[in-house]
Design a protein around this motif. Structure first.
Motif, PDB file in Angstrom:
ATOM      1  N   ARG A  13       0.856  -1.189   0.000  1.00 31.43           N
ATOM      2  CA  ARG A  13       0.000   0.000   0.000  1.00 31.43           C
ATOM      3  C   ARG A  13       0.889   1.235   0.000  1.00 31.43           C
ATOM      4  N   VAL A  14       0.519   2.203  -0.830  1.00 31.34           N
ATOM      5  CA  VAL A  14       1.330   3.400  -1.030  1.00 31.34           C
ATOM      6  C   VAL A  14       0.431   4.631  -0.956  1.00 31.34           C
ATOM      7  N   VAL A  15       0.925   5.678  -0.336  1.00 29.42           N
ATOM      8  CA  VAL A  15       0.237   6.965  -0.317  1.00 29.42           C
ATOM      9  C   VAL A  15       1.099   7.957  -1.092  1.00 29.42           C
ATOM     10  N   VAL A  16       0.486   8.654  -2.058  1.00 29.90           N
ATOM     11  CA  VAL A  16       1.204   9.540  -2.968  1.00 29.90           C
ATOM     12  C   VAL A  16       0.573  10.918  -2.970  1.00 29.90           C
ATOM     13  N   ASP A  17       1.406  11.945  -2.950  1.00 33.26           N
ATOM     14  CA  ASP A  17       0.964  13.314  -3.188  1.00 33.26           C
ATOM     15  C   ASP A  17       1.124  13.583  -4.680  1.00 33.26           C
ATOM     16  N   LEU A  18       0.024  13.795  -5.378  1.00 38.98           N
ATOM     17  CA  LEU A  18       0.061  13.968  -6.830  1.00 38.98           C
ATOM     18  C   LEU A  18       0.424  15.392  -7.247  1.00 38.98           C
ATOM     19  N   GLY A  19       0.629  16.283  -6.310  1.00 38.55           N
ATOM     20  CA  GLY A  19       1.071  17.635  -6.644  1.00 38.55           C
ATOM     21  C   GLY A  19       0.103  18.403  -7.499  1.00 38.55           C
ATOM     22  N   GLY A  20      -1.175  18.071  -7.397  1.00 36.09           N
ATOM     23  CA  GLY A  20      -2.178  18.761  -8.195  1.00 36.09           C
ATOM     24  C   GLY A  20      -2.528  18.059  -9.493  1.00 36.09           C
ATOM     25  N   LEU A  21      -1.840  16.979  -9.841  1.00 40.25           N
ATOM     26  CA  LEU A  21      -2.167  16.218 -11.046  1.00 40.25           C
ATOM     27  C   LEU A  21      -3.359  15.310 -10.786  1.00 40.25           C
ATOM     28  N   ALA A  22      -4.022  14.922 -11.859  1.00 38.10           N
ATOM     29  CA  ALA A  22      -5.134  13.992 -11.751  1.00 38.10           C
ATOM     30  C   ALA A  22      -4.596  12.561 -11.673  1.00 38.10           C
ATOM     31  N   PRO A  23      -5.337  11.641 -11.073  1.00 41.51           N
ATOM     32  CA  PRO A  23      -4.859  10.254 -10.990  1.00 41.51           C
ATOM     33  C   PRO A  23      -4.502   9.653 -12.336  1.00 41.51           C
ATOM     34  N   GLU A  24      -5.234  10.026 -13.387  1.00 42.95           N
ATOM     35  CA  GLU A  24      -4.943   9.450 -14.699  1.00 42.95           C
ATOM     36  C   GLU A  24      -3.661  10.002 -15.318  1.00 42.95           C
ATOM     37  N   ASP A  25      -3.072  11.036 -14.708  1.00 40.42           N
ATOM     38  CA  ASP A  25      -1.841  11.603 -15.233  1.00 40.42           C
ATOM     39  C   ASP A  25      -0.603  10.816 -14.815  1.00 40.42           C
ATOM     40  N   VAL A  26      -0.766   9.885 -13.873  1.00 39.40           N
ATOM     41  CA  VAL A  26       0.394   9.161 -13.375  1.00 39.40           C
ATOM     42  C   VAL A  26       0.104   7.673 -13.311  1.00 39.40           C
ATOM     43  N   ALA A  27       1.177   6.910 -13.210  1.00 38.85           N
ATOM     44  CA  ALA A  27       1.092   5.496 -12.869  1.00 38.85           C
ATOM     45  C   ALA A  27       1.984   5.272 -11.659  1.00 38.85           C
ATOM     46  N   VAL A  28       1.470   4.546 -10.685  1.00 40.52           N
ATOM     47  CA  VAL A  28       2.260   4.195  -9.514  1.00 40.52           C
ATOM     48  C   VAL A  28       2.628   2.730  -9.650  1.00 40.52           C
ATOM     49  N   GLU A  29       3.925   2.452  -9.632  1.00 41.77           N
ATOM     50  CA  GLU A  29       4.409   1.107  -9.913  1.00 41.77           C
ATOM     51  C   GLU A  29       5.244   0.596  -8.751  1.00 41.77           C
ATOM     52  N   VAL A  30       5.211  -0.714  -8.579  1.00 36.19           N
ATOM     53  CA  VAL A  30       6.140  -1.357  -7.666  1.00 36.19           C
ATOM     54  C   VAL A  30       7.145  -2.129  -8.523  1.00 36.19           C
ATOM     55  N   ALA A  31       8.421  -1.908  -8.262  1.00 43.01           N
ATOM     56  CA  ALA A  31       9.497  -2.646  -8.922  1.00 43.01           C
ATOM     57  C   ALA A  31       9.973  -3.711  -7.939  1.00 43.01           C
ATOM     58  N   TYR A  32      10.094  -4.948  -8.397  1.00 40.35           N
ATOM     59  CA  TYR A  32      10.414  -6.020  -7.453  1.00 40.35           C
ATOM     60  C   TYR A  32      11.259  -7.090  -8.134  1.00 40.35           C
ATOM     61  N   GLY A  33      11.957  -7.862  -7.305  1.00 40.98           N
ATOM     62  CA  GLY A  33      12.754  -8.971  -7.819  1.00 40.98           C
ATOM     63  C   GLY A  33      14.004  -9.188  -6.999  1.00 40.98           C
ATOM     64  N   ARG A  34      14.967  -9.831  -7.595  1.00 41.23           N
ATOM     65  CA  ARG A  34      16.214 -10.178  -6.915  1.00 41.23           C
ATOM     66  C   ARG A  34      17.005  -8.915  -6.591  1.00 41.23           C
ATOM     67  N   VAL A  35      17.706  -8.935  -5.434  1.00 39.29           N
ATOM     68  CA  VAL A  35      18.558  -7.816  -5.063  1.00 39.29           C
ATOM     69  C   VAL A  35      19.983  -8.316  -4.860  1.00 39.29           C
ATOM     70  N   ASP A  36      20.943  -7.413  -5.106  1.00 39.01           N
ATOM     71  CA  ASP A  36      22.347  -7.776  -4.889  1.00 39.01           C
ATOM     72  C   ASP A  36      22.770  -7.406  -3.468  1.00 39.01           C
ATOM     73  N   ASP A  37      24.058  -7.516  -3.200  1.00 37.47           N
ATOM     74  CA  ASP A  37      24.548  -7.270  -1.846  1.00 37.47           C
ATOM     75  C   ASP A  37      24.361  -5.823  -1.400  1.00 37.47           C
ATOM     76  N   ALA A  38      24.206  -4.903  -2.357  1.00 41.42           N
ATOM     77  CA  ALA A  38      23.985  -3.493  -2.021  1.00 41.42           C
ATOM     78  C   ALA A  38      22.505  -3.138  -2.035  1.00 41.42           C
ATOM     79  N   ASP A  39      21.636  -4.131  -2.051  1.00 38.74           N
ATOM     80  CA  ASP A  39      20.177  -3.957  -2.070  1.00 38.74           C
ATOM     81  C   ASP A  39      19.673  -3.320  -3.367  1.00 38.74           C
ATOM     82  N   ALA A  40      20.474  -3.359  -4.437  1.00 36.91           N
ATOM     83  CA  ALA A  40      20.009  -2.869  -5.727  1.00 36.91           C
ATOM     84  C   ALA A  40      19.203  -3.957  -6.422  1.00 36.91           C
ATOM     85  N   LEU A  41      18.069  -3.575  -6.993  1.00 34.92           N
ATOM     86  CA  LEU A  41      17.249  -4.528  -7.735  1.00 34.92           C
ATOM     87  C   LEU A  41      17.967  -4.933  -9.024  1.00 34.92           C
TER      88      LEU A  41
END
Length: 865
Positions: free
Chosen positions: A767-795
């Motif tokens: 669950r994510v809460v976003v401040d759209l800065g005055g934009l409409a919901p259809e102006d943005v996409a909220v995405e989750v990036a996921y998968g394997r991470v390396d030793d530095a926690d980079a995806l």
């Protein structure tokens, strides 16, 4: 006494032979052997003397010979048949005409150089050869391309050698009237003039020559006209010549003047106006500015609206993997040529400067970068091999700051080569006779494995012998030109051996291509060349840029080594590398050697040409070879590209090269059975042709361009211009709104459930809460990036999931929710981001805008079991 003016007097052909002029004015003859046979039979001795140039042939053939041919019924029948065959080729539907749907009705292809034929010397290296193959293949496939370039009155340069082996340049004058060209004229016969504005008033004028490359018209702009002063006339004097102002004027004429030439050509001939504009490297990038000016002036669009319409239909191909290969001009030079009295009201100079600005981390803010401008003016950008695409994403990633390198929207289409130009006639005829499916449909390559090995060996011996014969002729001419007497060149009669393993190396000579790597250990190279049981011979060619003193020193070093009496019969340098010599070498060499500094070779198509002729590659895994080497189609030179010391790297890679030649290449070549056949070698040859053949063809390349770039660009362009440019107006206004609001867009809170001791197959609620800065919901996409991470926690190679709009949250925020599938075991992590979203965007990285969580709380990782 020297003539003060040189020009060409054209032959007046007898009426029965007038179709010869039609044939010579269409450059299809450069890859159509039956037409070349006809020209040869006009005068076989003269044909040899003019080095198989049909234009020179018809210019020098004796009137008495023409009179006899005009009464030769057999020749006239062949002439009629050949002319009818050309007509059928030009008018019959081809691959492109069988397509349905959204394919563009016209495509403009801009390049600073073109390698069509040695008789039209308007090229310097791989960029031009690729452009020539692109046009020829478009003709063969029926793709409606119009080529645009410049006509250089002195071409690139002819190369010779001084007595001590130093490269010398000569710029022989070129008379367009002696080339297979016609002037573009208005319907009243007046030559078309294209004019571009210059600072302090006045203009640069150019006429437009038209070459016919099969079905494809090629427009070449020429500033050598009486309306110009001498400095302006010299703008199109030499390819890649002159300093900053000179180069800038060339590129303005190519880009701005090229668009105006296309408009004139389409108006006069009725050719469909291009929907897609393809710029081959940054030299033609100003074409986008001209199209913005057109739309602003003729359609009343604002700059931003015109920019969206232009971008939608523009494709940009980058060919260089190094910043030094990109044209960059001082900002004040651009301001002088596009500002002041020359400034167009619709195209403010500050907007132009912004397009080419290196205003990203690590950029030089004092220069105007032509490639950067080209990418900002194009919605679709590609490199020329898979590896080059990766390098380009690293190199230009700053233009899309905030996104991982893998998401930078630069794709790749690996180059290909035009078989009709580069494959030996004997190979083409054998394939057409024995493997018709390959010729007719491009399929059935596996049947190559069934070709009898004695037939393959016979053909390889024939092509090697032809190369040796011509190399001796060229070598003798070079030594005589350097001052050697006839007695001093008698050894050349036995130079090279038509039965010895022959390695070819032919390139431009910048330092990264490492012309002299093979000479890192001269004694070891000598032992390889002079091995009594498994001798090797090497044929070398290449040109250094006239201003590249380091490249010239490398050539001198090679030339001096090849002149040593003990090895000169086994290793030769052939000057004046051009298309004709390139054809002989890729056809006749058993092995094509390439040893650039990885990953600085964008593609390197010479090895492709050799492969189609039955040659094997011996190369660093760079460019196309990195992509298609499979362990059985040649040899990969191990690369030490992780080393910091260049000298140590060269030492290791040279040692690996020597070892491969000694212990693998030569052993395989000389391992003969009782019939005298190198069975393993021939198996590798057939495997190479069967597996690499269909991949390296320019027909595959151009189909990829049509499917992946041209057609999507046409669809995007139509969406912009429909209904009086409603799409362009809408997208420009939306982008202005998004850019203004984006600094206020923020990911304010991220939480997840299910990360405690998760197992594969479970789902993680986010669950994510976003401040759209005055934009409409259809102006943005909220995405989750996921998968394997390396030793530095980079995806690492993450997947993406768009979260659902969960409705309003407190204080005007917005809530988004979703479930992440836990599909793999091991270290796992996720993050979230907000990106702009609009149906007219080609991708979410388009604007280079992304909002990320401000603190590590946006990342949760753990082990999945």
């Amino acid at each position: 006494m020297k003539a003060i003016r040189r020009f060409t007097v054209r032959t007046v052909l007898p009426e029965p032979l007038r179709q010869l002029e039609e044939l010579v004015l269409n450059l299809r003859w450069s890859w159509h052997h039956e037409t070349l046979d006809l020209f040869r039979d006009v005068d076989p001795a003269l044909w040899k003397a003019v080095h198989h140039d049909p234009v020179r042939l018809l210019g020098e053939v004796a009137p008495e010979r023409l009179a006899r041919l005009a009464e030769d019924r057999r020749f006239l029948r062949r002439l009629q048949d050949t002319a009818e065959d050309l007509h059928d080729y030009l008018t019959a539907p081809r691959w492109y005409q069988s397509r349905s749907g959204d394919s563009p009705t016209g495509i403009a292809y801009f390049s600073p150089e073109y390698g069509i034929t040695a008789a039209l010397p308007q090229y310097s290296g791989g960029l031009g050869i690729l452009a020539g193959d692109h046009l020829k293949t478009a003709s063969d496939l029926g793709v409606p391309i119009v080529g645009v370039g410049l006509l250089y009155r002195h071409g690139y340069f002819s190369q010779s050698l001084s007595p001590d082996g130093w490269q010398l340049e000569r710029y022989p004058p070129i008379d367009p009237n002696g080339l297979p060209l016609t002037l573009l004229r208005e319907r009243d016969g007046t030559p078309v003039r294209v004019v571009i504005g210059l600072p302090k008033g006045g203009g640069l004028h150019a006429q437009v020559w038209v070459a016919r490359v099969g079905r494809v018209p090629q427009l070449l702009l020429d500033s050598d006209v009486e309306e110009n002063d001498q400095a302006a006339r010299d703008v199109t004097d030499r390819l890649y010549g002159g300093g900053g102002d000179h180069r800038l004027l060339q590129e303005m004429l190519l880009g701005i003047g090229g668009v105006r030439a296309i408009r004139a050509y389409c108006r006069i001939t009725g050719h469909p106006a291009p929907e897609v504009f393809h710029t081959n490297e940054g030299h033609a990038g100003f074409l986008g500015l001209e199209r913005i000016r057109e739309l602003a002036k003729e359609e009343g669009l604002g700059f931003d609206e015109a920019l969206e319409a232009v971008r939608a239909g523009t494709v940009f191909t980058t060919h260089t993997p190094v910043p030094a290969g990109i044209d960059r001009f001082p900002l004040d030079l651009i301001a002088r040529y596009f500002g002041g009295s020359n400034e167009e009201e619709q195209v403010p100079v500050e907007r132009i400067l912004a397009l080419g600005a290196e205003d990203y981390p690590g950029g030089d803010r004092t220069v105007f970068n032509m490639a950067v401008m080209g990418m900002r003016l194009a919605q679709r950008v590609n490199g020329v091999s898979r590896l080059h695409g990766e390098v380009s994403r690293e190199m230009f990633g700053g233009l899309w700051g905030g996104f991982d390198t893998a998401e930078v929207p630069i794709g790749s289409i690996t180059n290909g080569v035009h078989a009709g130009t580069w494959v030996a006639r004997e190979v083409l005829e054998f394939t057409a006779r024995e493997l018709p499916a390959v010729m007719e449909s491009g399929r059935g390559w596996e049947a190559v494995r069934d070709v009898p090995e004695p037939e393959v060996w016979r053909m390889r011996n024939l092509l090697r012998r032809r190369l040796v014969t011509d190399a001796r002729r060229r070598l003798r001419e070079s030594w005589r030109q350097r001052g050697a007497s006839e007695a001093e060149t008698s050894w050349i009669d036995d130079a090279l051996d038509p039965d010895v393993l022959t390695i070819g190396f032919a390139r431009r000579v910048p330092s990264y291509k490492r012309l002299t790597l093979m000479m890192s250990d001269p004694d070891r190279l000598r032992s390889i060349l002079l091995d009594p049981d498994r001798p090797v011979q090497i044929v070398i060619a290449g040109k250094a840029h006239p201003a590249d003193e380091g490249g010239k020193r490398l050539i001198q070093e090679i030339v001096r080594f090849t002149g040593a009496e003990d090895v000169r019969h086994r290793i030769v340098f052939l000057p004046d590398y051009d298309m004709a010599l390139g054809q002989l070498m890729v056809q006749g060499c058993d092995v094509w050697m390439n040893n650039p500094l990885r990953p600085l070779e964008a593609c390197g198509t010479s090895g492709m040409k050799a492969a189609l002729n039955g040659g094997l590659n011996l190369s660093i895994r760079d460019g196309w070879w990195d992509e298609w080497y499979d362990g059985q189609n040649g040899w990969a030179i191990p690369s030490a590209d992780g080393l910091a010391s260049p000298d140590r790297r060269d030492e290791l890679e040279a040692a690996a090269l020597y070892e491969l030649i000694e212990d693998h290449v030569s052993v395989t070549f000389y391992d003969r059975d009782s019939a005298g056949l190198p069975r393993r070698w021939l198996e590798m040859v057939k495997h190479t042709i069967a597996t690499v053949g269909p991949k390296v063809l320019a027909s595959r390349m151009l189909r990829d361009y049509v499917d992946e770039l041209y057609t999507p660009a046409a669809v995007s362009e139509r969406s912009m211009v429909a209904d009086k440019f409603a799409g362009a107006r809408e997208l420009a206004a939306w982008k202005r709104q998004v850019r203004g609001a984006w600094p206020r867009v923020a990911v304010e809170h991220v939480e997840s459930k299910g990360e405690d001791s998760p197992q594969v197959g479970a789902r993680l609620a986010v669950r994510v809460v976003v401040d759209l800065g005055g934009l409409a919901p259809e102006d943005v996409a909220v995405e989750v990036a996921y998968g394997r991470v390396d030793d530095a926690d980079a995806l690492v190679e993450p997947s993406y999931l768009e979260l659902a709009d969960g409705g309003p949250a407190e204080n005007g925020r917005r809530r988004y929710t979703g479930e992440v599938p836990l599909g793999r075991s091991g270290a796992f992590g996720y993050s979230v981001r907000v990106v702009p979203n609009h149906p007219l965007l080609p991708g979410r990285t388009e604007m280079g805008l992304v909002a990320l969580p401000p603190a590590p709380q946006g990342m949760t990782n753990g082990d999945l079991r």
